[in-house]
Design a protein around this motif. Sequence first.
Motif, PDB file in Angstrom:
ATOM      1  N   ASN A 451      43.918  50.488  24.375  1.00 40.42           N
ATOM      2  CA  ASN A 451      43.625  51.333  25.542  1.00 40.42           C
ATOM      3  C   ASN A 451      42.351  50.873  26.234  1.00 40.42           C
ATOM      4  OD1 ASN A 451      44.653  54.339  23.770  1.00 40.42           O
ATOM      5  ND2 ASN A 451      45.864  53.036  25.128  1.00 40.42           N
ATOM      6  N   LEU A 452      41.317  50.640  25.444  1.00 42.23           N
ATOM      7  CA  LEU A 452      40.022  50.244  26.002  1.00 42.23           C
ATOM      8  C   LEU A 452      40.085  48.847  26.623  1.00 42.23           C
ATOM      9  CD1 LEU A 452      37.718  51.674  23.214  1.00 42.23           C
ATOM     10  CD2 LEU A 452      37.849  52.469  25.577  1.00 42.23           C
ATOM     11  N   LYS A 453      40.805  47.948  25.988  1.00 40.95           N
ATOM     12  CA  LYS A 453      40.978  46.603  26.540  1.00 40.95           C
ATOM     13  C   LYS A 453      41.607  46.688  27.926  1.00 40.95           C
ATOM     14  CE  LYS A 453      43.513  42.256  25.604  1.00 40.95           C
ATOM     15  NZ  LYS A 453      44.415  42.269  26.768  1.00 40.95           N
ATOM     16  N   GLU A 454      42.656  47.486  28.057  1.00 37.55           N
ATOM     17  CA  GLU A 454      43.330  47.631  29.351  1.00 37.55           C
ATOM     18  C   GLU A 454      42.398  48.220  30.396  1.00 37.55           C
ATOM     19  OE1 GLU A 454      47.274  49.784  31.343  1.00 37.55           O
ATOM     20  OE2 GLU A 454      46.793  50.112  29.224  1.00 37.55           O
ATOM     21  N   ILE A 455      41.634  49.237  30.025  1.00 38.84           N
ATOM     22  CA  ILE A 455      40.694  49.877  30.962  1.00 38.84           C
ATOM     23  C   ILE A 455      39.650  48.870  31.434  1.00 38.84           C
ATOM     24  CG2 ILE A 455      38.813  51.559  31.118  1.00 38.84           C
ATOM     25  CD1 ILE A 455      40.534  53.353  29.234  1.00 38.84           C
ATOM     26  N   ILE A 456      39.082  48.123  30.507  1.00 43.12           N
ATOM     27  CA  ILE A 456      38.029  47.164  30.853  1.00 43.12           C
ATOM     28  C   ILE A 456      38.565  46.067  31.767  1.00 43.12           C
ATOM     29  CG2 ILE A 456      36.524  45.361  29.904  1.00 43.12           C
ATOM     30  CD1 ILE A 456      36.240  47.252  27.418  1.00 43.12           C
ATOM     31  N   GLU A 457      39.712  45.516  31.431  1.00 45.39           N
ATOM     32  CA  GLU A 457      40.277  44.441  32.254  1.00 45.39           C
ATOM     33  C   GLU A 457      40.689  44.958  33.632  1.00 45.39           C
ATOM     34  OE1 GLU A 457      43.341  42.764  29.819  1.00 45.39           O
ATOM     35  OE2 GLU A 457      41.915  41.585  28.621  1.00 45.39           O
ATOM     36  N   ASP A 458      41.124  46.205  33.685  1.00 43.88           N
ATOM     37  CA  ASP A 458      41.469  46.802  34.982  1.00 43.88           C
ATOM     38  C   ASP A 458      40.233  46.958  35.863  1.00 43.88           C
ATOM     39  OD1 ASP A 458      44.153  46.943  34.444  1.00 43.88           O
ATOM     40  OD2 ASP A 458      44.194  49.089  34.009  1.00 43.88           O
ATOM     41  N   VAL A 459      39.174  47.531  35.296  1.00 43.39           N
ATOM     42  CA  VAL A 459      37.964  47.775  36.086  1.00 43.39           C
ATOM     43  C   VAL A 459      37.292  46.462  36.490  1.00 43.39           C
ATOM     44  CG1 VAL A 459      35.642  48.781  36.009  1.00 43.39           C
ATOM     45  CG2 VAL A 459      37.598  50.087  35.148  1.00 43.39           C
ATOM     46  N   CYS A 460      37.330  45.477  35.614  1.00 41.40           N
ATOM     47  CA  CYS A 460      36.702  44.189  35.923  1.00 41.40           C
ATOM     48  C   CYS A 460      37.461  43.405  36.983  1.00 41.40           C
ATOM     49  CB  CYS A 460      36.596  43.333  34.666  1.00 41.40           C
ATOM     50  SG  CYS A 460      35.394  43.923  33.463  1.00 41.40           S
ATOM     51  N   PHE A 461      38.800  43.527  37.014  1.00 39.20           N
ATOM     52  CA  PHE A 461      39.581  42.619  37.848  1.00 39.20           C
ATOM     53  C   PHE A 461      40.864  43.236  38.401  1.00 39.20           C
ATOM     54  CE2 PHE A 461      42.686  39.225  38.515  1.00 39.20           C
ATOM     55  CZ  PHE A 461      41.947  38.271  39.197  1.00 39.20           C
ATOM     56  N   ASN A 462      41.687  43.808  37.543  1.00 41.44           N
ATOM     57  CA  ASN A 462      43.046  44.171  37.932  1.00 41.44           C
ATOM     58  C   ASN A 462      43.126  45.270  38.981  1.00 41.44           C
ATOM     59  OD1 ASN A 462      44.086  42.286  36.080  1.00 41.44           O
ATOM     60  ND2 ASN A 462      44.058  43.790  34.418  1.00 41.44           N
ATOM     61  N   ASN A 463      42.249  46.282  38.871  1.00 40.91           N
ATOM     62  CA  ASN A 463      42.319  47.387  39.829  1.00 40.91           C
ATOM     63  C   ASN A 463      42.069  46.923  41.254  1.00 40.91           C
ATOM     64  OD1 ASN A 463      42.920  49.237  37.841  1.00 40.91           O
ATOM     65  ND2 ASN A 463      40.837  50.029  37.648  1.00 40.91           N
ATOM     66  N   ALA A 464      41.036  46.098  41.452  1.00 38.98           N
ATOM     67  CA  ALA A 464      40.750  45.588  42.799  1.00 38.98           C
ATOM     68  C   ALA A 464      41.900  44.718  43.288  1.00 38.98           C
ATOM     69  CB  ALA A 464      39.448  44.791  42.797  1.00 38.98           C
ATOM     70  N   ASN A 465      42.440  43.915  42.404  1.00 42.46           N
ATOM     71  CA  ASN A 465      43.554  43.036  42.770  1.00 42.46           C
ATOM     72  C   ASN A 465      44.744  43.844  43.277  1.00 42.46           C
ATOM     73  OD1 ASN A 465      44.586  40.446  43.063  1.00 42.46           O
ATOM     74  ND2 ASN A 465      45.241  40.275  40.937  1.00 42.46           N
ATOM     75  N   ARG A 466      45.035  44.956  42.583  1.00 47.86           N
ATOM     76  CA  ARG A 466      46.164  45.799  42.987  1.00 47.86           C
ATOM     77  C   ARG A 466      45.840  46.639  44.216  1.00 47.86           C
ATOM     78  NH1 ARG A 466      47.091  46.466  37.073  1.00 47.86           N
ATOM     79  NH2 ARG A 466      45.608  48.187  37.099  1.00 47.86           N
ATOM     80  N   PHE A 467      44.645  47.213  44.246  1.00 45.85           N
ATOM     81  CA  PHE A 467      44.277  48.138  45.316  1.00 45.85           C
ATOM     82  C   PHE A 467      44.315  47.454  46.683  1.00 45.85           C
ATOM     83  CE2 PHE A 467      41.239  50.763  47.773  1.00 45.85           C
ATOM     84  CZ  PHE A 467      41.764  52.023  47.531  1.00 45.85           C
ATOM     85  N   PHE A 468      43.772  46.229  46.737  1.00 46.22           N
ATOM     86  CA  PHE A 468      43.747  45.478  47.988  1.00 46.22           C
ATOM     87  C   PHE A 468      45.000  44.618  48.185  1.00 46.22           C
ATOM     88  CE2 PHE A 468      39.199  46.237  47.248  1.00 46.22           C
ATOM     89  CZ  PHE A 468      38.756  46.579  48.520  1.00 46.22           C
ATOM     90  N   ASP A 469      45.869  44.596  47.176  1.00 50.56           N
ATOM     91  CA  ASP A 469      47.080  43.779  47.229  1.00 50.56           C
ATOM     92  C   ASP A 469      46.722  42.310  47.439  1.00 50.56           C
ATOM     93  OD1 ASP A 469      49.838  43.349  47.077  1.00 50.56           O
ATOM     94  OD2 ASP A 469      50.107  43.548  49.243  1.00 50.56           O
ATOM     95  N   PHE A 470      45.737  41.820  46.682  1.00 47.31           N
ATOM     96  CA  PHE A 470      45.292  40.441  46.827  1.00 47.31           C
ATOM     97  C   PHE A 470      46.252  39.421  46.212  1.00 47.31           C
ATOM     98  CE2 PHE A 470      40.607  41.951  46.976  1.00 47.31           C
ATOM     99  CZ  PHE A 470      40.608  41.940  48.364  1.00 47.31           C
ATOM    100  N   LYS A 471      46.912  39.821  45.133  1.00 52.48           N
ATOM    101  CA  LYS A 471      47.824  38.928  44.421  1.00 52.48           C
ATOM    102  C   LYS A 471      47.101  37.671  43.907  1.00 52.48           C
ATOM    103  CE  LYS A 471      51.998  40.401  46.898  1.00 52.48           C
ATOM    104  NZ  LYS A 471      51.361  41.394  47.795  1.00 52.48           N
ATOM    105  N   VAL A 472      45.902  37.858  43.385  1.00 45.79           N
ATOM    106  CA  VAL A 472      45.126  36.755  42.812  1.00 45.79           C
ATOM    107  C   VAL A 472      45.491  36.634  41.341  1.00 45.79           C
ATOM    108  CG1 VAL A 472      42.817  35.886  42.312  1.00 45.79           C
ATOM    109  CG2 VAL A 472      43.247  37.148  44.424  1.00 45.79           C
ATOM    110  N   SER A 473      45.708  35.422  40.868  1.00 47.76           N
ATOM    111  CA  SER A 473      46.036  35.228  39.455  1.00 47.76           C
ATOM    112  C   SER A 473      44.810  35.380  38.589  1.00 47.76           C
ATOM    113  CB  SER A 473      46.662  33.850  39.235  1.00 47.76           C
ATOM    114  OG  SER A 473      45.745  32.836  39.619  1.00 47.76           O
ATOM    115  N   ASN A 474      44.992  35.945  37.414  1.00 44.96           N
ATOM    116  CA  ASN A 474      43.881  36.156  36.477  1.00 44.96           C
ATOM    117  C   ASN A 474      43.640  34.865  35.693  1.00 44.96           C
ATOM    118  OD1 ASN A 474      42.223  36.853  34.333  1.00 44.96           O
ATOM    119  ND2 ASN A 474      43.138  38.881  34.090  1.00 44.96           N
TER     120      ASN A 474
END
Length: 474
Positions: A451-474
């Motif tokens: 759970n914590l791993k997912e939260i951290i990776e989301d806040v660091c990168f994934n949430n912004a990628n999804r919110f702005f629809d950037f479609k940037v690869s991790n």
Amino acid sequence: MKLNSKFSEELYLCNETGRELYHKYAEHMPIIDYHCHISPKAMYENKEFEDLGEMWLEGDHYKWRAMRTFGIDEKYITGNETSFHDKYLAFAKVLPKMVGNPIFIWCALELKRYFGIDEPLSEANAEEIYRKTKALIKEKHMTRQWCMEHSNVRLVSTTEDPLDDLKYHKLLKGEYKGGVRVITAFRPDKAMFLELDSFDSYLNKLSGVTGREIKDFRSMLPALQDRLKYFREVTGTTVSDDGIPHFTWEDYTDEEIEVIFQKARKNEPLTKQEIDKYQSAFLVEMGRLYNKEGYVMQLHIGTYLDANRTGVERVGQSTGFDCTDDQCAVKSVGELLNRLTVMGELPRTLLYPLDGTKIETWAVLAAGFCDNGTEAKVQLAAPWWFNDQQYGIDRQFRSCGNLYPVALSVGMLTDSRSFISYPRHELYRRVFCNYLGELCERGEYFGTEENLKEIIEDVCFNNANRFFDFKVSN
């Protein structure tokens, strides 16, 4: 007495769980810098830095402001007649005295991450560090692009006016082969500040760029929409940016707005109520356009621009003379969001309140406008400008986490003109993991490590990628 003589890799990580979370999951995540002010021209030209003085003091109003507090002569801050070497020495002399100030930590992180130097800079070792860093700049060919790539930046969004032809974005898109995607944010402030003498000439230029005759408020909007489409076509951006330093909502009619618009074009005096009515209408219509064109609406709220007008006249705007204002009411922004909601045209929105003392009320407002179908549709963005330091970041997690899920945050940005400011993302991630670690060790959070791993990776990168629809690869 316990004093550290070197930079600590456990900076801000004050509990074992936080340390483990940071080093396992956050430390090596790539960076999306969705709001900054770096020059696309400088990135394209990609010149090698002259020295550490240029890296640190070229355009960095955070450091300029701090140097002025120590009474340093302006010639060592923004003066054209002074070398970066001499500016650097003036800065190095006062840096050890910046205890508790984020500039001390930012500089320590930058020395460590770009040069491998973990000793504190002072007047005593300034020349030695200058020579060492200058040699490394030459050896590693530290250019603007090198700094971004070295920092694992995957996307950066600059900020441009609608009139900009995006020449350097086009050149970068066609010629740059590195791993950093470069887009821009659409910032239409000059079309909103109709009280300025330059308003009419600005609209004439907008008319010339778009080929549209701008006779009234309604005919201005398609011209701005054309530029939104152009920005999207050139860079693929989904980012807008509106500065609302002293916005006060006022109800209006379409007829009133047209009368006010014509007065402004003739440079006739406007009342405060007329300005407020126009700005209310402008932000509603821009919000509708952002929603239609698939843009995120960013609202930078509560800046006291050019507070020291004498300093601005002497040195220029955006050089460290802006301050924080507390006049922009939550209710005014709430009315804007409400009008767009009633119309069914509220875009995804980020709120950047500069007055950190009211951060909780803005979190409550954001949560009130989230609706079915879009995760975190309206949310607080990263702690901005004067709040983007350890205390401001930690305060936002602790106070707003009670009011809006921090796991949905789009994370950090630099809001910087510096090509070596990316360790600010590291600072944010360290504070975040320390906060999560405290919750776990107090027994306040007892989910799984996954759970914590997912939260951290989301806040660091994934949430912004999804919110702005950037479609940037991790």
